[in-house]
Design a protein around this motif. Structure first.
Motif, PDB file in Angstrom:
ATOM      1  N   TRP A  10     -20.993  37.448  62.002  1.00 49.06           N
ATOM      2  CA  TRP A  10     -19.611  37.883  62.156  1.00 49.06           C
ATOM      3  C   TRP A  10     -19.635  39.360  62.511  1.00 49.06           C
ATOM      4  CZ3 TRP A  10     -16.503  39.284  57.178  1.00 49.06           C
ATOM      5  CH2 TRP A  10     -15.252  39.794  57.523  1.00 49.06           C
ATOM      6  N   VAL A  86     -16.679  30.455  54.788  1.00 51.36           N
ATOM      7  CA  VAL A  86     -15.784  31.228  55.641  1.00 51.36           C
ATOM      8  C   VAL A  86     -14.980  32.204  54.779  1.00 51.36           C
ATOM      9  CG1 VAL A  86     -15.640  29.328  57.288  1.00 51.36           C
ATOM     10  CG2 VAL A  86     -13.897  29.527  55.499  1.00 51.36           C
ATOM     11  N   ASP A  94     -15.034  32.262  62.668  1.00 52.50           N
ATOM     12  CA  ASP A  94     -15.561  31.036  62.063  1.00 52.50           C
ATOM     13  C   ASP A  94     -15.155  29.812  62.885  1.00 52.50           C
ATOM     14  OD1 ASP A  94     -16.631  32.546  59.974  1.00 52.50           O
ATOM     15  OD2 ASP A  94     -14.833  32.336  58.753  1.00 52.50           O
TER      16      ASP A  94
END
Length: 495
Positions: A10, A86, A94
């Motif tokens: 991420w 998540v 995600d």
């Protein structure tokens, strides 16, 4: 049946995300070494392996791999079931990861778990058919039950703690699964699949590399802003492990990996004096001689317990203070007496235990004056290290509902809900920009305070004389950080 568990990469605009294992998923500078251990993923892996499942656990955040590499490694494994942890702030990426996985693995079942309770709502699953399940709260036994049913060929929709679809496509939202009552029945977390030396949380100068452990779960207090007790546990139940089993794990894993310290990253470690003393005594009895640190409350510490833990190797404590305003603390239901905080921090320092304190800006009742008071309190308490943040009301928390009802949410762009860089709330006459400026001002003030601290703290001089090269690099980095913060502040004020 093959199961894949993952913490997907991420990132955003040059920042990298911290998600699994964090009570506060956020974006941070790539140079920031902070990285929590993904406890739920590791425990869930161990639970599945104990039941005989083939499991692949991949922490893409810890391995610093790309999303493409993460998807490729998952696809190469050809799993029947995929679980991704998540979060609110990362949900947009995600979903992009899931889309890529779905393209490669159209037949696999995919589940979401973690700090995004919206995933369990009917509307979310209706909008995202690529997600088959959403798990609510702690999910080790939920995953085990679902995996066992699928392995038997059963397409059940009644598993507690899940949201899913029936054969007609209708979304079924099941009740929350009861919490795991006996934590000692859980196997120790799976660590062999993970880059264990990459996980980094060293409060108060704890030496690294450090092992992160849990000795308990939950918190009996009622802070309206705290995500895990409300979202992951659904209440204020506090559960503990047997101190002997905790020290067994501590001793075995330290020996296996050569860790130089241990950090107990519990929600609130220091509850139950008898248990604290028993754990300290067990560490002393085994002569482990390893430094350790804990996440604790200042008002549940006492001198006898602190002294016992110090003898057992305790070198650092994290205390959550949040604000210098007693009224603000009362309004957020923290139940913390600031006068006790000052006494406990002083006692902790007197005993030679390092302190790391946390503060946040934007709780109900915040004003420009309380911000100044909080920064002044941080300087006065003078901990070894400090964390400032912007209050972020995570969906599923009482604070979120309060902010929403009062009209103080300025956006529901979940990608901004990380509290590290961006404010998503207003508070009184404080705009989001005011809260962001408060954060920068706090860190700028703290860096200046730290640079001057060797002038009046003998301990700092001893550190410098013992490790002059390391100390010079440290202060050089802090000076650079101070300049960076000043530039950011100037740019924000100009904008």
């Amino acid at each position: 049946m093959r199961v894949f568990l993952g913490n997907a990469p991420w990132s955003k605009e040059g920042l990298i995300g911290v998600r699994a294992g964090s009570r506060w998923p956020h974006l941070q500078d790539p140079c920031d070494p902070y990285l929590p251990f993904p406890f739920y993923l590791a425990y869930a892996t161990a639970v599945l392996e104990k039941e005989g499942f083939e499991v692949f656990l991949l922490d893409g955040v810890a391995e610093r791999i790309s999303t493409e590499e993460f998807v490729r490694r998952c696809a190469d494994y050809r799993p029947d079931f995929i679980l991704l942890e998540v979060s609110t702030a990362s949900i947009e990426q995600d979903l992009q990861t899931v889309a890529a996985l779905r393209e490669k693995l159209p037949e696999a079942k995919i589940a979401f778990a973690g700090l995004f309770p919206e995933a369990g709502e009917s509307e979310f699953l209706q909008q995202h058919p690529e997600v088959d399940y959403a798990f609510r709260g702690e999910y080790e036994y939920t995953l085990r039950e679902v995996a066992q049913a699928l392995a038997r060929g059963e397409q059940r929709t009644d598993h507690p703690g899940t949201s899913c679809r029936d054969a007609s496509g209708r979304v079924i939202v099941n009740p929350r699964r009861p919490l795991i009552e006996n934590l000692d029945e859980l196997p120790w977390p799976a660590r062999k699949p993970l880059p264990m030396l990459n996980y980094h949380d060293l409060p108060g100068g704890l030496p690294g590399p450090s092992l992160q452990l849990w000795a308990s779960r939950g918190c009996p207090f009622h802070c309206t802003f705290c995500a895990w007790p409300q979202i992951m546990y659904g209440g204020d139940k506090y559960r503990v492990r047997d101190p002997v089993d905790v020290v067994d794990e501590m001793e075995a894993v330290v020996k296996e990996y050569g860790f130089r310290s241990v950090y107990f990253d519990d929600d609130t470690f220091n509850l139950g004096k008898k248990r604290m003393l028993a754990l300290a005594e067990e560490i002393i009895r085994r002569n482990l001689c390893i430094p350790w640190a804990v996440m604790a409350r200042a008002d549940t510490s006492d001198e006898e317990t602190l002294r016992a833990m110090k003898r057992a190797g305790l070198v650092s404590i994290k205390y959550g203070v949040e604000s210098a305003s007693q009224e603000i603390l009362d309004r957020c239901e923290k139940g913390l007496d600031l006068s006790k905080v000052e006494k406990t921090v002083a006692l902790t320092k007197k005993l030679g235990i390092n302190t790391h304190l946390t503060f946040t800006f934007g709780l109900p009742g915040e004003t420009r004056e309380t911000i100044r008071e909080t920064i002044a309190l941080a300087k006065r308490l003078d901990p070894d290290s400090v964390q400032f943040s912007i209050t972020t009301p995570f969906p599923g928390s009482k604070l979120f509902l309060q902010m929403e009802a009062e009209g103080n949410l300025v956006t529901k762009d979940w990608s901004l809900y990380d509290g590290s860089n961006v404010a998503v709330i207003r508070q009184g006459d404080l705009s989001p920009q005011d809260l962001e400026l408060a954060l920068r001002t706090a860190y700028d003030t703290w860096q200046r305070h730290k640079l001057l601290r060797p002038l009046y703290r003998p301990k700092e001089w001893r550190k410098f004389l013992k490790h002059p090269g390391q100390s010079l690099r440290k202060y050089k980095n802090e000076y650079r950080h101070k300049k960076k913060l000043a530039a950011q502040r100037k740019a924000a004020e100009a904008g």
